[in-house]
Design a protein around this motif. Structure first.
Motif, PDB file in Angstrom:
ATOM      1  N   ALA A 234     -10.157   5.463   7.934  1.00  0.00           N
ATOM      2  CA  ALA A 234      -8.998   4.647   7.589  1.00  0.00           C
ATOM      3  C   ALA A 234      -8.757   3.545   8.610  1.00  0.00           C
ATOM      4  O   ALA A 234      -8.428   2.406   8.250  1.00  0.00           O
ATOM      5  CB  ALA A 234      -7.754   5.533   7.472  1.00  0.00           C
TER       6      ALA A 234
ATOM      7  N   ILE B 205      -7.547   5.849  -1.200  1.00  0.00           N
ATOM      8  CA  ILE B 205      -6.789   6.960  -1.791  1.00  0.00           C
ATOM      9  C   ILE B 205      -7.584   7.644  -2.907  1.00  0.00           C
ATOM     10  O   ILE B 205      -7.795   8.861  -2.861  1.00  0.00           O
ATOM     11  CB  ILE B 205      -5.417   6.469  -2.271  1.00  0.00           C
TER      12      ILE B 205
ATOM     13  N   VAL C 156      -3.293   6.046   4.299  1.00  0.00           N
ATOM     14  CA  VAL C 156      -2.484   4.828   4.216  1.00  0.00           C
ATOM     15  C   VAL C 156      -1.934   4.442   5.585  1.00  0.00           C
ATOM     16  O   VAL C 156      -1.795   3.244   5.883  1.00  0.00           O
ATOM     17  CB  VAL C 156      -1.337   5.026   3.187  1.00  0.00           C
TER      18      VAL C 156
ATOM     19  N   ALA D 139       0.818  -1.207   0.000  1.00  0.00           N
ATOM     20  CA  ALA D 139       0.000   0.000   0.000  1.00  0.00           C
ATOM     21  C   ALA D 139       0.852   1.257   0.000  1.00  0.00           C
ATOM     22  O   ALA D 139       0.437   2.311  -0.518  1.00  0.00           O
ATOM     23  CB  ALA D 139      -0.931  -0.009   1.212  1.00  0.00           C
ATOM     24  N   HIS D 140       2.062   1.197   0.564  1.00  0.00           N
ATOM     25  CA  HIS D 140       2.908   2.387   0.644  1.00  0.00           C
ATOM     26  C   HIS D 140       3.404   2.801  -0.742  1.00  0.00           C
ATOM     27  O   HIS D 140       3.553   4.004  -1.016  1.00  0.00           O
ATOM     28  CB  HIS D 140       4.097   2.122   1.560  1.00  0.00           C
TER      29      HIS D 140
ATOM     30  N   ARG E 243      -7.434  -1.834   0.758  1.00  0.00           N
ATOM     31  CA  ARG E 243      -7.937  -0.660   1.478  1.00  0.00           C
ATOM     32  C   ARG E 243      -7.288   0.616   0.956  1.00  0.00           C
ATOM     33  O   ARG E 243      -7.961   1.629   0.733  1.00  0.00           O
ATOM     34  CB  ARG E 243      -7.669  -0.809   2.983  1.00  0.00           C
ATOM     35  N   ALA E 244      -5.981   0.581   0.770  1.00  0.00           N
ATOM     36  CA  ALA E 244      -5.305   1.758   0.247  1.00  0.00           C
ATOM     37  C   ALA E 244      -5.752   2.072  -1.174  1.00  0.00           C
ATOM     38  O   ALA E 244      -5.948   3.241  -1.531  1.00  0.00           O
ATOM     39  CB  ALA E 244      -3.787   1.542   0.280  1.00  0.00           C
TER      40      ALA E 244
ATOM     41  N   ALA F 215       0.623   4.682  -2.300  1.00  0.00           N
ATOM     42  CA  ALA F 215       0.482   6.002  -1.689  1.00  0.00           C
ATOM     43  C   ALA F 215       1.575   6.944  -2.162  1.00  0.00           C
ATOM     44  O   ALA F 215       1.304   8.124  -2.458  1.00  0.00           O
ATOM     45  CB  ALA F 215       0.522   5.867  -0.169  1.00  0.00           C
TER      46      ALA F 215
ATOM     47  N   ARG G 275      -4.927  -5.027   3.161  1.00  0.00           N
ATOM     48  CA  ARG G 275      -4.358  -3.696   3.364  1.00  0.00           C
ATOM     49  C   ARG G 275      -4.137  -2.974   2.035  1.00  0.00           C
ATOM     50  O   ARG G 275      -4.431  -1.789   1.903  1.00  0.00           O
ATOM     51  CB  ARG G 275      -3.033  -3.816   4.122  1.00  0.00           C
ATOM     52  N   SER G 276      -3.606  -3.686   1.058  1.00  0.00           N
ATOM     53  CA  SER G 276      -3.403  -3.071  -0.256  1.00  0.00           C
ATOM     54  C   SER G 276      -4.729  -2.662  -0.876  1.00  0.00           C
ATOM     55  O   SER G 276      -4.833  -1.608  -1.496  1.00  0.00           O
ATOM     56  CB  SER G 276      -2.661  -4.042  -1.178  1.00  0.00           C
TER      57      SER G 276
ATOM     58  N   THR H 263      -4.520   2.486   7.639  1.00  0.00           N
ATOM     59  CA  THR H 263      -4.781   1.093   7.255  1.00  0.00           C
ATOM     60  C   THR H 263      -3.894   0.113   8.004  1.00  0.00           C
ATOM     61  O   THR H 263      -4.109  -1.097   7.912  1.00  0.00           O
ATOM     62  CB  THR H 263      -4.569   0.907   5.739  1.00  0.00           C
TER      63      THR H 263
END
Length: 558
Positions: free
Chosen positions: A374, A392, A414, A198-199, A387-388, A202, A384-385, A417
């Motif tokens: 979030a 976003i 992010v 996810a980062h 959700r991001a 982001a 998690r991915s 999450t």
């Protein structure tokens, strides 16, 4: 006198209070889900109802989590939301192969005595419990900078947990130890750019929206203080809630490494070299392009050969938790059903519409709103991915269009999450340690921890959004001239386009024009959004899609 015979009829068991509540809630979910307005498709309604019933089954019943998850997936396939091909293809997902290889690697390392040898220096001096928990928290958090997956970190740290659990002086300490590992793994992931897929999404969204490119060290400056504080808060709550007071300062018996023969020591060195090579290939995946699962599978194959393993391969494969693999597959499919039907974007759009117009420009209200969404999003989206990928474009950027800093909004979304400790299905590390053979924990334990931890993480997130990150982002931008923030519709042509299904297209609400807000305003200079060569865009797109592949998502950069 005539003898009379009596037939005893056993009493009909009455439903318990828990069963009655669960039944009423299930009926309410069915009535609410199929009575929603027509904006959501029929498949979307069905996916929403099944996901909500699965959450109710995980939280409100004593049924095994894997049984509930598999039942939900079967309902989605029979209901036509997922196809049989998707069901069978999910068993070949990268995450499943990664966990399979990690279990084999862990079994070989444990059989060779390598894990006990690594843990022995930590316990050699008879450290007390509280300092041990602090040391473990810092050590687990540090792994986020070298291991690029929370699932991979959990699988490789599981043998260390097993070795420490056997040295604890009281069996009551195994449950808090089992809770500590996934809690710190998840909350500390935000410290590193490679800590979660996810980062990467982001960072690319921030670059497209503001022109600010966050590197490895830049992300660490933003995420490390927050993630470390959140991990320490989680560790403190575990000590407070799950450890009896008389055991807080209990000394752990010194653990002396077992005497190994010279041949066994050489074997441990060889296994250590293979593990170092696997981690090295993970860290350099951007250069050679080999995925995490394929790298781990190669390492497992090498460790099964005679110079490294002494057991037969079939004996080593018995250490693979098949139930956990099926459970992981089911949760990935549930998240995929929410994504492909557009239900996740529908939920995000309705959450955005719940923000009152007169609060849309207020910095504190926006920070609280986005932080709460979030943190709580894991209850609806279990990846998690994923959700991001939903929050976003469907929430953070539309909120930024109301006059707030897009980089800050994406950062809040992010980082929030990272909290996903409410259910076994909320995160893979939670399921791995919850089903550990040496100890494990229950759904009730997770709920007991999540009740105070969720508001604590939310409050910490709001504090960083108001007091810390705005100044850091301004310094990274070099205090450039700052006109009004970009609305989602005016993003540069290279913006990330998450390809939703056709039914999900209208679910992202247009930004409402608002006066200039009072807080959280760090608008963006359009001059920073420069042209990016197509070759670089393709490379970025490939990196993001490799990270999002386990969640069944795909990103297209235009």
């Amino acid at each position: 006198m005539t003898a009379q015979s009596f037939v005893t009829i056993p009493p009909i068991p009455l439903p318990s209070r828990r069963g009655l509540v669960v039944t009423l809630l299930a009926g309410a979910i069915l009535g609410f889900g199929f009575g929603l307005p027509g904006a959501l498709t029929a498949d979307g309604r069905f996916a929403l109802v099944v996901s909500a019933l699965a959450i109710l089954g995980w939280v409100g019943t004593r049924l095994p989590e894997s049984l509930v998850a598999l039942g939900a997936v079967l309902a989605l396939v029979l209901g036509g939301v997922l196809t049989e091909a998707q069901l069978f293809a999910a068993l070949g997902a990268e995450l499943i192969w990664l966990l399979l290889a990690a279990f084999v690697i862990a079994a070989v390392a444990k059989d060779a005595g390598l894990t006990e040898r690594l843990v022995a220096p930590l316990l050699r001096r008879g450290m007390r419990l509280a300092p041990l928990v602090l040391a473990l928290t810092l050590a687990i958090a540090a792994t986020a900078f070298v291991l690029p997956s929370t699932s991979g970190r959990a699988a490789l740290l599981l043998p260390l947990f097993s070795a420490i659990a056997t040295a604890l002086p009281d069996p009551r300490l195994k449950r808090p130890l089992a809770l500590l590992f996934p809690t710190v793994i998840l909350l500390s992931a935000g410290a590193s750019l490679i800590g979660a897929g996810a980062h990467l999404l982001a960072a690319q969204a921030i670059r497209n929206a503001t022109g600010l490119q966050l590197g490895y060290l830049d992300w660490a400056m933003l995420g490390l203080p927050f993630s470390l504080l959140a991990s320490l808060i989680g560790a403190g709550l575990i000590l407070l809630l799950f450890v009896p007071r008389d055991l807080l300062l209990t000394p752990i018996a010194p653990m002396q490494p077992a005497a190994h023969s010279p041949e066994q020591r050489r074997r441990q060195h060889r296994i250590g070299l293979v593990l170092a090579a696997v981690v090295g290939l993970w860290l350099t995946a951007e250069w050679h392009g080999i995925g995490m699962a394929l790298t781990a599978l190669g390492g497992a194959l090498v460790l099964l050969t005679p110079p490294f393993g002494t057991r037969k391969p079939k004996e080593t494969f018995r250490a693979v938790d098949v139930e956990l693999l099926l459970y992981m597959t089911a949760t990935v499919l549930i998240a995929q059903s929410m994504t492909q039907t557009g239900t996740d974007r529908w939920l995000a759009a309705h959450a955005l519409s719940a923000l009152p117009a007169h609060l849309a420009g207020h910095g504190l209200a926006v920070a609280v709103f986005l932080s709460v969404i979030a943190v709580m999003a894991h209850l609806a989206i279990t990846s998690r991915s994923a959700r991001a990928a939903v929050l976003i474009p469907a929430l953070a950027l539309p909120v930024a269009g109301l006059g707030h800093d897009p980089a800050l909004m994406v950062l809040i979304a992010v980082m929030g999450t990272g909290f996903c400790q409410s259910m076994m299905a909320s995160a893979k590390p939670v399921a791995i340690f919850g089903n550990a053979e040496d100890a494990g924990f229950t759904q009730n334990d997770l709920a007991r921890l999540a009740l105070p931890l969720a508001p604590a993480v939310t409050a910490l997130l709001i504090g960083f959004a108001l007091l810390v990150w705005p100044a850091q982002l301004a310094a990274m931008r070099g205090d450039a001239p700052q006109p009004h923030a970009l609305a989602p519709a005016s993003l540069p042509a290279q913006a990330v386009a998450l390809t939703p299904p056709a039914a999900a297209a209208p679910h992202i609400a247009a930004a409402r024009p608002q006066p200039r807000p009072k807080g959280l305003t760090t608008p963006v200079a359009p001059s920073r959004s420069t042209y990016v060569p197509a070759r670089d865009l393709r490379r970025i797109e490939q990196r993001i899609n490799r990270a999002l592949r386990p969640a069944g998502l795909h990103v297209v950069i235009r």
